[in-house]
Design a protein around this motif. Sequence first.
Motif, PDB file in Angstrom:
ATOM      1  N   SER A 261       0.832  -1.192   0.000  1.00 49.27           N
ATOM      2  CA  SER A 261       0.000   0.000   0.000  1.00 49.27           C
ATOM      3  C   SER A 261       0.878   1.257   0.000  1.00 49.27           C
ATOM      4  N   ALA A 262       0.709   2.165   0.945  1.00 50.49           N
ATOM      5  CA  ALA A 262       1.566   3.352   0.973  1.00 50.49           C
ATOM      6  C   ALA A 262       3.045   2.952   1.060  1.00 50.49           C
ATOM      7  N   GLY A 263       3.326   1.862   1.749  1.00 50.74           N
ATOM      8  CA  GLY A 263       4.694   1.356   1.815  1.00 50.74           C
ATOM      9  C   GLY A 263       5.208   0.958   0.441  1.00 50.74           C
ATOM     10  N   ALA A 264       4.327   0.371  -0.384  1.00 50.28           N
ATOM     11  CA  ALA A 264       4.710   0.028  -1.758  1.00 50.28           C
ATOM     12  C   ALA A 264       5.009   1.288  -2.554  1.00 50.28           C
ATOM     13  N   VAL A 265       4.245   2.325  -2.316  1.00 50.59           N
ATOM     14  CA  VAL A 265       4.499   3.588  -3.012  1.00 50.59           C
ATOM     15  C   VAL A 265       5.853   4.155  -2.602  1.00 50.59           C
ATOM     16  N   HIS A 266       6.149   4.106  -1.307  1.00 50.44           N
ATOM     17  CA  HIS A 266       7.458   4.612  -0.854  1.00 50.44           C
ATOM     18  C   HIS A 266       8.594   3.795  -1.446  1.00 50.44           C
ATOM     19  N   VAL A 267       8.437   2.497  -1.494  1.00 46.36           N
ATOM     20  CA  VAL A 267       9.471   1.652  -2.114  1.00 46.36           C
ATOM     21  C   VAL A 267       9.626   2.028  -3.582  1.00 46.36           C
ATOM     22  N   SER A 268       8.500   2.203  -4.263  1.00 44.94           N
ATOM     23  CA  SER A 268       8.585   2.551  -5.687  1.00 44.94           C
ATOM     24  C   SER A 268       9.257   3.913  -5.866  1.00 44.94           C
ATOM     25  N   ALA A 269       9.001   4.816  -4.943  1.00 46.85           N
ATOM     26  CA  ALA A 269       9.614   6.144  -5.038  1.00 46.85           C
ATOM     27  C   ALA A 269      11.125   6.075  -4.794  1.00 46.85           C
ATOM     28  N   PHE A 270      11.520   5.241  -3.876  1.00 48.63           N
ATOM     29  CA  PHE A 270      12.941   5.002  -3.630  1.00 48.63           C
ATOM     30  C   PHE A 270      13.601   4.438  -4.877  1.00 48.63           C
TER      31      PHE A 270
ATOM     32  N   ARG B 177      18.882  -5.790  -4.423  1.00 51.54           N
ATOM     33  CA  ARG B 177      18.791  -6.817  -5.459  1.00 51.54           C
ATOM     34  C   ARG B 177      17.375  -7.004  -5.992  1.00 51.54           C
ATOM     35  N   GLY B 178      16.432  -6.339  -5.353  1.00 46.76           N
ATOM     36  CA  GLY B 178      15.052  -6.435  -5.841  1.00 46.76           C
ATOM     37  C   GLY B 178      14.136  -5.577  -5.009  1.00 46.76           C
ATOM     38  N   ALA B 179      13.007  -5.214  -5.600  1.00 45.43           N
ATOM     39  CA  ALA B 179      11.986  -4.447  -4.889  1.00 45.43           C
ATOM     40  C   ALA B 179      10.632  -5.092  -5.131  1.00 45.43           C
ATOM     41  N   VAL B 180       9.827  -5.117  -4.089  1.00 48.38           N
ATOM     42  CA  VAL B 180       8.528  -5.771  -4.119  1.00 48.38           C
ATOM     43  C   VAL B 180       7.462  -4.765  -3.724  1.00 48.38           C
ATOM     44  N   MET B 181       6.487  -4.583  -4.589  1.00 49.43           N
ATOM     45  CA  MET B 181       5.437  -3.591  -4.347  1.00 49.43           C
ATOM     46  C   MET B 181       4.076  -4.276  -4.361  1.00 49.43           C
ATOM     47  N   LEU B 182       3.491  -4.360  -3.189  1.00 49.71           N
ATOM     48  CA  LEU B 182       2.214  -5.043  -3.013  1.00 49.71           C
ATOM     49  C   LEU B 182       1.105  -4.009  -2.936  1.00 49.71           C
ATOM     50  N   SER B 183       0.151  -4.088  -3.856  1.00 46.37           N
ATOM     51  CA  SER B 183      -1.012  -3.183  -3.830  1.00 46.37           C
ATOM     52  C   SER B 183      -0.574  -1.733  -3.774  1.00 46.37           C
ATOM     53  N   GLY B 184       0.198  -1.304  -4.748  1.00 50.63           N
ATOM     54  CA  GLY B 184       0.633   0.082  -4.800  1.00 50.63           C
ATOM     55  C   GLY B 184      -0.024   0.847  -5.932  1.00 50.63           C
ATOM     56  N   ILE B 185       0.296   2.129  -5.991  1.00 53.71           N
ATOM     57  CA  ILE B 185      -0.170   3.002  -7.071  1.00 53.71           C
ATOM     58  C   ILE B 185       1.040   3.738  -7.617  1.00 53.71           C
ATOM     59  N   TYR B 186       1.193   3.792  -8.918  1.00 56.18           N
ATOM     60  CA  TYR B 186       2.447   4.216  -9.524  1.00 56.18           C
ATOM     61  C   TYR B 186       2.303   5.357 -10.522  1.00 56.18           C
ATOM     62  N   ALA B 187       1.132   5.496 -11.119  1.00 58.08           N
ATOM     63  CA  ALA B 187       0.952   6.504 -12.152  1.00 58.08           C
ATOM     64  C   ALA B 187       0.538   7.834 -11.535  1.00 58.08           C
ATOM     65  N   ALA B 188       0.709   8.880 -12.318  1.00 56.66           N
ATOM     66  CA  ALA B 188       0.300  10.205 -11.863  1.00 56.66           C
ATOM     67  C   ALA B 188      -1.217  10.258 -11.734  1.00 56.66           C
TER      68      ALA B 188
ATOM     69  N   PRO C  98       3.199  18.551  -8.048  1.00 61.29           N
ATOM     70  CA  PRO C  98       2.493  18.097  -9.254  1.00 61.29           C
ATOM     71  C   PRO C  98       2.537  16.580  -9.360  1.00 61.29           C
ATOM     72  N   ALA C  99       1.424  15.996  -9.795  1.00 61.01           N
ATOM     73  CA  ALA C  99       1.325  14.541  -9.889  1.00 61.01           C
ATOM     74  C   ALA C  99       2.414  13.968 -10.793  1.00 61.01           C
ATOM     75  N   GLU C 100       2.756  14.703 -11.843  1.00 60.29           N
ATOM     76  CA  GLU C 100       3.754  14.182 -12.781  1.00 60.29           C
ATOM     77  C   GLU C 100       5.116  14.066 -12.105  1.00 60.29           C
ATOM     78  N   GLU C 101       5.359  14.924 -11.110  1.00 60.54           N
ATOM     79  CA  GLU C 101       6.658  14.910 -10.450  1.00 60.54           C
ATOM     80  C   GLU C 101       6.741  13.782  -9.433  1.00 60.54           C
ATOM     81  N   THR C 102       5.612  13.437  -8.812  1.00 55.32           N
ATOM     82  CA  THR C 102       5.631  12.443  -7.739  1.00 55.32           C
ATOM     83  C   THR C 102       5.343  11.020  -8.234  1.00 55.32           C
ATOM     84  N   ALA C 103       4.797  10.914  -9.443  1.00 52.17           N
ATOM     85  CA  ALA C 103       4.505   9.574  -9.965  1.00 52.17           C
ATOM     86  C   ALA C 103       5.788   8.765 -10.084  1.00 52.17           C
ATOM     87  N   THR C 104       5.706   7.494  -9.739  1.00 52.99           N
ATOM     88  CA  THR C 104       6.913   6.663  -9.730  1.00 52.99           C
ATOM     89  C   THR C 104       7.027   5.780 -10.971  1.00 52.99           C
ATOM     90  N   LEU C 105       5.951   5.699 -11.746  1.00 56.96           N
ATOM     91  CA  LEU C 105       5.951   4.761 -12.875  1.00 56.96           C
ATOM     92  C   LEU C 105       7.085   5.003 -13.873  1.00 56.96           C
TER      93      LEU C 105
END
Lengths: 338, 338
Positions: free
Chosen positions: A195-204, A222-233, A250-257
């Motif tokens: 969830s939010a943790g997956a978003v933080h991992v994706s942002a990292f 060596r790997g990242a695992v994102m469970l139930s996250g959101i990635y697009a702007a 801005p959403a475009e700046e924070t999106a991790t996709l």
Amino acid sequence: MRGSAAGVGAATGRGAVRALASVTAATVRTSALIMGLMVEQLPLDVIARLRAIDPAISPEQARASWELLTPFHERAGYTAPRIDRDLSYGAHPRHRLDVHGSDSPAPGLVPVFVFVHGGGFVGGDKYTPGTPRYDLVGAWAVRHGLVGVTMTHRLAPEFTWPAGAQDVAAAVAWLRANIADYGGDPDRIIVAGNSAGAVHVSAFIAGQANTGQHSATLDGVRGAVMLSGIYAARELQPGEPGAAYYGANPAEETATLPGLLESSVPLLFSVAERDGPAFHEAAAGLVTAWLVRHGTVPDLVWVDGHNHMSTIGSLIVDEAALGVPLARFIERNTAVIG
Amino acid sequence: MRGSAAGVGAATGRGAVRALASVTAATVRTSALIMGLMVEQLPLDVIARLRAIDPAISPEQARASWELLTPFHERAGYTAPRIDRDLSYGAHPRHRLDVHGSDSPAPGLVPVFVFVHGGGFVGGDKYTPGTPRYDLVGAWAVRHGLVGVTMTHRLAPEFTWPAGAQDVAAAVAWLRANIADYGGDPDRIIVAGNSAGAVHVSAFIAGQANTGQHSATLDGVRGAVMLSGIYAARELQPGEPGAAYYGANPAEETATLPGLLESSVPLLFSVAERDGPAFHEAAAGLVTAWLVRHGTVPDLVWVDGHNHMSTIGSLIVDEAALGVPLARFIERNTAVIG
């Protein structure tokens, strides 16, 4: 034409299954066989009840899910033999992590599995005493021969983007420097979040922890695992989870996709069968974007029977749902093939 | 603060793992542990070699894949204890199926797992003597307490669309009438196929076997499994696999995706990590269409390490890749919850 051919494997396989059944009967472990496979699974009626929980993400969903899961976690054991609690990885009180290890550690350093909890960007914790959350993740890691780490991070509204990514980066940096003292290999770290943790991992992973002087290295990851996250702007309404965290950025700046698509770190994603609509949309959008960028479908696990809140609770007690592909991903990316 | 908490499950889990290791050492079964999980898996170096095979779909890909897999199938055993060979489900010589069963059948009727082979619409067979193909699927089914069925179907260019769907329908009709004699439950049939076989299964589900007087009932079909298939409308070039099969029929008429989206039959899809580009495109397109229609991501398995040819060969010897989620899907849709 009627024939008979004795498959050695089939005959002895049944013998091995029966022998295992007698072994596990002697343990307190929940070992429900999937039609002869030796994988932890919830009983089918429990899975059906889990699946029937309203997919709307709410405290009631969490309550109902853990009410179903907790007896199985209690029976299996959700506490690693050694836990070093509340180690400080930074200046803030929420810069804390717990290290979960074995009481009979392997001779060499083993891979490290780090878990970042969710909570709508404004809540959540690594450890709620008297519940499996989230010591169960550390216990799962240790059962799989890893060192487990559960961590907290700073929360909105007091701290805003990209604090979550920065905290993941800081925790990883601390692990790089210190986890060998606990039997973990600083060169083989897998970072996971839900969830939010997956978003933080994706942002990292997407490099959002890099700010000015501070460069958040991905060395050793060596790997990242994102469970139930959101990635697009996406645009958030005031009051919506994440609105306080992202603020006016801005959403475009924070999106991790975009960063995920360019990453060389192996990535595993999951969406729960009964996840919220936004998370299914996010997973589908990820698949589309990944195909455009890479020509393939990403490594995405559809977590059978589970919902947004229960997914991480499937570890240990319902391994077929997520634990098996997760273990395979970790092993694939941390194994030393001699 | 250093602490120690003995997790009963963790301690006894290791005991159970060690006990299993000694049991399986006594068998001929390949039981490589995924970090303590008791799931059949290829050794990591073999998975790496499999993953390294060129993803281009070709006879060489098939040869290289089975060269890697076959020793493990031979060690595990890929032949069910009882096989009733070449039972006739229709008038044509290719209207043949093999029934795979146990030598100690369960007291009641068990679910039936039917496999439809691929072969570019112009080739393939249910049984190639001296190889695991595809008796291994029957053996897998029996290991999981099912009755297994492998079938052949009519081929292009002699037979064109919708012959494949009609043959799947005819086989299912035969099973409805006869499989109880072999211990199978006519009311609990799961139909699976890979590649062209997946397309034929999808066409059957989409209702394409219904022609004029003949209505192909889905009664008793509790689920359909499509491994590495293609579902959306697309134009085929002469000489391309499928061109001879589809002939001049408009792509919109032969595409199965619209029917799949409306089906009430539970569906499981898979795409291999190293599948051909068209199959990744098909899986991504499926996800997008499914989200638009249902608001969710479909049950899609990403088959780690495998390619177009090897996917079905993962059964028995590399269960974490496909067999585990496949078994869960079958159990979910055929279990009688008392």
